[in-house]
Design a protein around this motif. Sequence first.
Motif, PDB file in Angstrom:
ATOM      1  N   THR A  68      61.169 -54.835 -77.987  1.00  0.00           N
ATOM      2  CA  THR A  68      60.939 -55.223 -76.932  1.00  0.00           C
ATOM      3  C   THR A  68      60.388 -54.145 -76.076  1.00  0.00           C
ATOM      4  OG1 THR A  68      63.296 -55.794 -78.186  1.00  0.00           O
ATOM      5  CG2 THR A  68      63.392 -55.649 -75.380  1.00  0.00           C
ATOM      6  N   LYS A  69      60.539 -52.475 -75.840  1.00  0.00           N
ATOM      7  CA  LYS A  69      60.260 -51.972 -74.679  1.00  0.00           C
ATOM      8  C   LYS A  69      59.162 -52.095 -75.114  1.00  0.00           C
ATOM      9  CE  LYS A  69      62.583 -48.015 -76.524  1.00  0.00           C
ATOM     10  NZ  LYS A  69      61.990 -46.736 -76.711  1.00  0.00           N
ATOM     11  N   SER A 117      56.735 -47.311 -65.429  1.00  0.00           N
ATOM     12  CA  SER A 117      58.536 -47.445 -64.222  1.00  0.00           C
ATOM     13  C   SER A 117      58.977 -48.398 -65.560  1.00  0.00           C
ATOM     14  CB  SER A 117      57.711 -48.470 -63.026  1.00  0.00           C
ATOM     15  OG  SER A 117      57.701 -49.761 -63.203  1.00  0.00           O
ATOM     16  N   ALA A 118      58.503 -49.313 -66.567  1.00  0.00           N
ATOM     17  CA  ALA A 118      59.646 -50.275 -66.784  1.00  0.00           C
ATOM     18  C   ALA A 118      60.211 -49.895 -68.310  1.00  0.00           C
ATOM     19  CB  ALA A 118      58.620 -51.789 -67.188  1.00  0.00           C
ATOM     20  N   ALA A 119      59.470 -48.936 -68.616  1.00  0.00           N
ATOM     21  CA  ALA A 119      60.001 -47.990 -69.985  1.00  0.00           C
ATOM     22  C   ALA A 119      61.689 -47.253 -69.046  1.00  0.00           C
ATOM     23  CB  ALA A 119      58.821 -46.253 -69.779  1.00  0.00           C
ATOM     24  N   LYS A 127      70.141 -54.367 -75.007  1.00  0.00           N
ATOM     25  CA  LYS A 127      69.280 -56.103 -75.626  1.00  0.00           C
ATOM     26  C   LYS A 127      68.808 -56.494 -75.529  1.00  0.00           C
ATOM     27  CE  LYS A 127      70.348 -52.993 -79.307  1.00  0.00           C
ATOM     28  NZ  LYS A 127      70.204 -52.281 -80.185  1.00  0.00           N
ATOM     29  N   VAL A 128      67.772 -56.556 -74.971  1.00  0.00           N
ATOM     30  CA  VAL A 128      67.312 -58.024 -74.535  1.00  0.00           C
ATOM     31  C   VAL A 128      65.975 -58.657 -75.044  1.00  0.00           C
ATOM     32  CG1 VAL A 128      65.563 -58.697 -72.408  1.00  0.00           C
ATOM     33  CG2 VAL A 128      67.031 -56.967 -72.434  1.00  0.00           C
ATOM     34  N   ASN A 129      66.326 -59.864 -75.114  1.00  0.00           N
ATOM     35  CA  ASN A 129      65.905 -61.325 -75.956  1.00  0.00           C
ATOM     36  C   ASN A 129      64.451 -61.335 -75.500  1.00  0.00           C
ATOM     37  OD1 ASN A 129      64.704 -62.229 -78.290  1.00  0.00           O
ATOM     38  ND2 ASN A 129      66.689 -63.713 -78.067  1.00  0.00           N
ATOM     39  N   LEU A 130      62.948 -60.308 -75.808  1.00  0.00           N
ATOM     40  CA  LEU A 130      62.104 -60.710 -75.326  1.00  0.00           C
ATOM     41  C   LEU A 130      61.335 -60.917 -75.984  1.00  0.00           C
ATOM     42  CD1 LEU A 130      62.342 -58.302 -72.201  1.00  0.00           C
ATOM     43  CD2 LEU A 130      63.099 -60.377 -71.874  1.00  0.00           C
ATOM     44  N   ILE A 131      61.609 -60.977 -76.802  1.00  0.00           N
ATOM     45  CA  ILE A 131      60.224 -61.342 -78.225  1.00  0.00           C
ATOM     46  C   ILE A 131      60.622 -61.965 -78.846  1.00  0.00           C
ATOM     47  CG2 ILE A 131      59.433 -60.789 -80.112  1.00  0.00           C
ATOM     48  CD1 ILE A 131      61.187 -57.615 -80.346  1.00  0.00           C
ATOM     49  N   SER A 218      57.646 -42.165 -72.520  1.00  0.00           N
ATOM     50  CA  SER A 218      57.342 -43.769 -71.505  1.00  0.00           C
ATOM     51  C   SER A 218      56.069 -44.326 -72.078  1.00  0.00           C
ATOM     52  CB  SER A 218      56.773 -43.575 -69.780  1.00  0.00           C
ATOM     53  OG  SER A 218      56.052 -42.050 -69.998  1.00  0.00           O
ATOM     54  N   ASP A 219      56.010 -44.784 -73.358  1.00  0.00           N
ATOM     55  CA  ASP A 219      55.138 -45.016 -74.408  1.00  0.00           C
ATOM     56  C   ASP A 219      55.584 -45.645 -75.781  1.00  0.00           C
ATOM     57  OD1 ASP A 219      52.939 -45.632 -75.967  1.00  0.00           O
ATOM     58  OD2 ASP A 219      51.347 -43.440 -75.915  1.00  0.00           O
ATOM     59  N   PRO A 220      55.426 -46.553 -75.200  1.00  0.00           N
ATOM     60  CA  PRO A 220      57.121 -47.223 -76.328  1.00  0.00           C
ATOM     61  C   PRO A 220      55.798 -47.788 -77.404  1.00  0.00           C
ATOM     62  CG  PRO A 220      56.668 -48.572 -74.291  1.00  0.00           C
ATOM     63  CD  PRO A 220      56.080 -47.719 -73.926  1.00  0.00           C
ATOM     64  N   LEU A 221      54.709 -48.159 -77.514  1.00  0.00           N
ATOM     65  CA  LEU A 221      53.721 -48.547 -78.198  1.00  0.00           C
ATOM     66  C   LEU A 221      53.174 -46.952 -79.191  1.00  0.00           C
ATOM     67  CD1 LEU A 221      51.606 -50.133 -79.552  1.00  0.00           C
ATOM     68  CD2 LEU A 221      49.773 -48.858 -78.181  1.00  0.00           C
ATOM     69  N   ALA A 222      53.278 -45.492 -78.843  1.00  0.00           N
ATOM     70  CA  ALA A 222      53.749 -45.012 -79.375  1.00  0.00           C
ATOM     71  C   ALA A 222      54.530 -44.763 -80.662  1.00  0.00           C
ATOM     72  CB  ALA A 222      53.031 -42.890 -78.367  1.00  0.00           C
ATOM     73  N   GLN A 223      55.852 -44.982 -79.746  1.00  0.00           N
ATOM     74  CA  GLN A 223      57.252 -45.145 -80.495  1.00  0.00           C
ATOM     75  C   GLN A 223      57.045 -45.771 -81.379  1.00  0.00           C
ATOM     76  OE1 GLN A 223      59.922 -45.159 -77.410  1.00  0.00           O
ATOM     77  NE2 GLN A 223      59.060 -43.929 -76.407  1.00  0.00           N
ATOM     78  N   PHE A 224      56.285 -46.844 -80.813  1.00  0.00           N
ATOM     79  CA  PHE A 224      56.467 -47.963 -82.273  1.00  0.00           C
ATOM     80  C   PHE A 224      55.711 -47.919 -83.194  1.00  0.00           C
ATOM     81  CE2 PHE A 224      55.546 -51.869 -84.392  1.00  0.00           C
ATOM     82  CZ  PHE A 224      56.506 -52.999 -84.049  1.00  0.00           C
ATOM     83  N   ALA A 225      54.404 -47.394 -83.304  1.00  0.00           N
ATOM     84  CA  ALA A 225      53.475 -46.773 -84.412  1.00  0.00           C
ATOM     85  C   ALA A 225      54.356 -45.446 -85.188  1.00  0.00           C
ATOM     86  CB  ALA A 225      52.889 -46.293 -83.439  1.00  0.00           C
TER      87      ALA A 225
END
Length: 492
Positions: A68-69, A117-119, A127-131, A218-225
């Motif tokens: 979501t992030k 900024s979004a992070a 909880k934001v249902n954006l997916i 501030s790096d959600p892709l790295a967190q997800f990985a």
Amino acid sequence: QDVAREKLGLPSFSHHQQDLLADNTKMQQELVHSWNDTGFNDISKNDLEEGLNRLIKWNTAVLESILTKIVVQQNEQRKQNSFKPSKDVIEYDESARFHEEIATAVKMPPFDREAMSAAYLMPSNEKVNLIPPIAREELRGYVARIASMYQDVHFHSFEHASHVTMSAQKLINKVVLRNSTELNNSLHMLGDDKKKGEKDLQKQKEADLFFSTYGISSDPLAQFAVVFAALVHDVEHRGVPNVQLIKEQPDLAMKYKNKSIAENNSIRIAWSELLKPEFANLRRCIFGSDGDESRFRQLLINVVIATDITDRERRAGERERWQAAFLSNGDDFNWEKEWQNKSEDKLPDIDVSLKATVVLEQIVLASDVAHTMQHWLTYVKWNERLYKEMWAAYASGRAEKDPTEGWYKGEIGFFDGYIIPLATKLKECGVFGNAGDEYLGNALRNKAEWIEKGQAIVAEFEAKIKRKSDVDTCDAGTLRKGYHSTSCLMNK
């Protein structure tokens, strides 16, 4: 800031500034509670499928919260006209040896006030249902696919993968919690005053938050990985170490040149499954921006290969990179001086890639053995499971040595040579708040208690195995005398 949040459809900071820390604490408690509710403790055979489904649902929810992030950040980048969509379809060599692709440092995004900024605008507990619904379905389908590929072994099972995922998420949340709390304090301090200089103070705080966490917060892709890697890192593990896989699967050993065979195989499975057509919508959510796919893949390779702690050459390389990232500039080096008081145009030139890469690797390394740095009973539980797995291998002729021999002293050496130095790194890198002290303290206490009680515990491990063997009715004709098959031992 409140205006920007409104554009994203999020509540303003003014509605929950004072409750932010409490909300994050509650989220942590709910995560722990959700783990307790997975149904895998003392589970019966009849409830196994239900317990597995709970784990699949829980792991999906963890990944979805970070995904979501990623989507929020992509949306914000589109609004700022800084979004660069993926263009080319990347083709990969199916015969790749992933351990040969390890990067000294995975290139991380530079400091970018608009892009990050979004992070900051979305605390991790919102909880934001954006997916898109179809992508959510595919995410759950992917987790279920991975779960089905884990083997029925005592230790390296899907439950272990889920425990590692939980531990990785905890460490990631420590970074994000620090980020959200410090930003909230900054905004609260600024209030509604518009005095000259306060805007500069806020900018400095944003820079401090980015660089003090090496950009990870501030790096959600790295967190997800990292959390994704935790989930898949042992998929299809056969319950034996790489040295035995060389004997049992010579073709696989030859393919990977006898290097990190299990880890290479897990990456191959996880990556090839993710690239299948049925997960196309999920990939579009993860890899929305140009370069995301390559960076994600590189992070996956780095952190999963890092879990091969028996490879001395790899571990030596890991130590060298840690020293280059954190110790190469001497005791008097002050990282804060690298970014403080620098002009805005100079901040993107500060490269956090090496520091971020080694910290992300440490997250997965620590999570893989997190039981040694958690509560004593958790440590003993997983220690026994590893013992059972190694005993099963020995009983079925897949290992030469009875694990009972040297188990007690081996654990002490493991604490001294690996666990305590690893926990010390978590503390020294400074991005995990009090988690570094917590992990190191638990490791030291568990070692001390093991020294006191370990010999009796190992004796009990062995006695329980032998009691099961005495009532085993399976055919042991091809096995070591007095012992029984892996499947029999596991089904007791």
